[in-house]
Structure formats: structure tokens, C-alpha cells
Motif scaffolding. Structure first.
Motif, PDB file in Angstrom:
ATOM      1  N   THR A   3       4.652 -12.696  -0.343  1.00  0.00           N
ATOM      2  CA  THR A   3       4.703 -12.833  -1.798  1.00  0.00           C
ATOM      3  C   THR A   3       5.285 -11.572  -2.444  1.00  0.00           C
ATOM      4  O   THR A   3       5.269 -11.446  -3.660  1.00  0.00           O
ATOM      5  N   LEU A  26       7.232 -11.236  -5.924  1.00  0.00           N
ATOM      6  CA  LEU A  26       6.893 -12.398  -6.752  1.00  0.00           C
ATOM      7  C   LEU A  26       5.782 -12.085  -7.753  1.00  0.00           C
ATOM      8  O   LEU A  26       5.267 -12.984  -8.418  1.00  0.00           O
ATOM      9  N   GLU A  27       5.418 -10.815  -7.871  1.00  0.00           N
ATOM     10  CA  GLU A  27       4.306 -10.413  -8.736  1.00  0.00           C
ATOM     11  C   GLU A  27       4.530 -10.788 -10.198  1.00  0.00           C
ATOM     12  O   GLU A  27       3.568 -11.024 -10.926  1.00  0.00           O
ATOM     13  N   LEU A  54       3.892 -15.167  -9.766  1.00  0.00           N
ATOM     14  CA  LEU A  54       2.625 -15.706  -9.265  1.00  0.00           C
ATOM     15  C   LEU A  54       1.460 -15.263 -10.152  1.00  0.00           C
ATOM     16  O   LEU A  54       1.339 -14.096 -10.510  1.00  0.00           O
ATOM     17  N   GLY A  55       0.612 -16.232 -10.522  1.00  0.00           N
ATOM     18  CA  GLY A  55      -0.558 -15.938 -11.346  1.00  0.00           C
ATOM     19  C   GLY A  55      -0.278 -15.911 -12.841  1.00  0.00           C
ATOM     20  O   GLY A  55      -1.186 -15.686 -13.633  1.00  0.00           O
ATOM     21  N   ALA A  64       8.622 -23.384 -10.037  1.00  0.00           N
ATOM     22  CA  ALA A  64       7.321 -22.725 -10.165  1.00  0.00           C
ATOM     23  C   ALA A  64       6.269 -23.812 -10.371  1.00  0.00           C
ATOM     24  O   ALA A  64       6.400 -24.641 -11.275  1.00  0.00           O
ATOM     25  N   VAL A 104       0.947 -20.066 -12.189  1.00  0.00           N
ATOM     26  CA  VAL A 104       1.789 -20.281 -11.019  1.00  0.00           C
ATOM     27  C   VAL A 104       0.982 -19.966  -9.757  1.00  0.00           C
ATOM     28  O   VAL A 104       0.459 -18.868  -9.610  1.00  0.00           O
ATOM     29  N   THR A 105       0.915 -20.948  -8.869  1.00  0.00           N
ATOM     30  CA  THR A 105       0.230 -20.753  -7.592  1.00  0.00           C
ATOM     31  C   THR A 105       1.223 -20.743  -6.430  1.00  0.00           C
ATOM     32  O   THR A 105       0.889 -20.286  -5.347  1.00  0.00           O
ATOM     33  N   TYR A 106       2.439 -21.256  -6.658  1.00  0.00           N
ATOM     34  CA  TYR A 106       3.444 -21.305  -5.595  1.00  0.00           C
ATOM     35  C   TYR A 106       4.820 -21.386  -6.230  1.00  0.00           C
ATOM     36  O   TYR A 106       4.987 -21.998  -7.283  1.00  0.00           O
ATOM     37  N   VAL A 107       5.799 -20.780  -5.601  1.00  0.00           N
ATOM     38  CA  VAL A 107       7.196 -20.900  -6.036  1.00  0.00           C
ATOM     39  C   VAL A 107       8.075 -21.234  -4.838  1.00  0.00           C
ATOM     40  O   VAL A 107       7.778 -20.857  -3.706  1.00  0.00           O
TER      41      VAL A 107
END
Length: 120
Positions: free
Chosen positions: A36, A39-40, A43-44, A80, A92-95
Motif C-alpha cells: 500500500t 497510496l496513503e 486509502l482511508g 477506488a 476507500v478500502t481498496y484501489v
């Protein structure tokens, strides 16, 4: 002739007694680790944060409690996936990312390319 039949019948009976080879027991397979890093900024985060980062989504799909926002640029397409966490806004939990022709591209590289494209 009778002995040939007896030999053939015995061979068939013995063939049924042979057991299949046993599989070698090894360690349980582990799922692949998906990085990840990079992706900071995605994500989240909620939909408003993504729109501030990338602009208006090219696609907004809602299905049950989930939502998919798609952002497309000249280098890549980013999907996303947002899901609610408790009583809070979906985040967002996954991209997933791909090039416009469908070939794979690094997700973090796609995020960086979309941010750079918006700044132009």
C-alpha cells in the motif's frame, strides 16, 4: 485359456488394491502481500477527499453499502472502492489501477499520475 483368464482377472483385482500416491504435506500457502506504499493519500479517505485530490470522478457507481469512484487520466484509470466503517462516511478500502488499454500499472504510480494531471 483358463489360466490366461485367471491371470488377467488377478491383475485387475490387484490393480484395484493400489492406492493413489499421497500428497506431500507442506506449509499452508500464504496470501500474497499487496503493498500500500504510495497510496496513503487515497486509502482511508472519503469521496470528498478524492474529489479534492483528483477532481470530479468519471464514474460513480453505488451498489448496496459500497461505492466505486473511477478517475481516468491520460496515463491510467483508478478505481477506488469505498465502504462504510461503522457509522462513519464510506472510505476507500481498496484501489485498483490499469492503463487505458487495460494493461496493469502500479497503483501508486497511477495515483501520482492523476494528481500531476490535475495540477496541469
Amino acid at each position: 485359456m483358463r489360466s490366461a483368464i485367471t491371470i488377467g482377472g488377478s491383475a485387475l483385482l490387484l490393480a484395484g488394491c493400489v492406492s493413489a500416491p499421497q500428497a506431500i504435506q507442506g506449509p499452508e500457502p500464504t496470501p500474497p502481500v499487496i503493498s500500500t506504499a504510495g497510496l496513503e493519500r487515497v486509502l482511508g479517505h472519503d469521496a470528498r477527499s478524492l474529489e479534492a485530490l483528483f477532481g470530479e470522478p468519471d464514474l460513480d457507481v453505488r451498489e448496496g453499502p459500497g461505492r466505486k469512484l473511477q478517475f481516468a487520466g491520460p496515463i491510467c484509470v483508478l478505481d477506488a472502492y469505498l465502504y462504510p466503517k461503522g457509522r462513519h462516511e464510506p472510505v476507500v478500502t481498496y484501489v485498483d489501477a490499469r492503463q487505458p488499454d487495460g494493461r496493469d500499472i502500479d497503483r501508486a504510480s497511477c495515483v501520482a499520475a492523476l494528481i500531476a494531471a490535475k495540477k496541469r
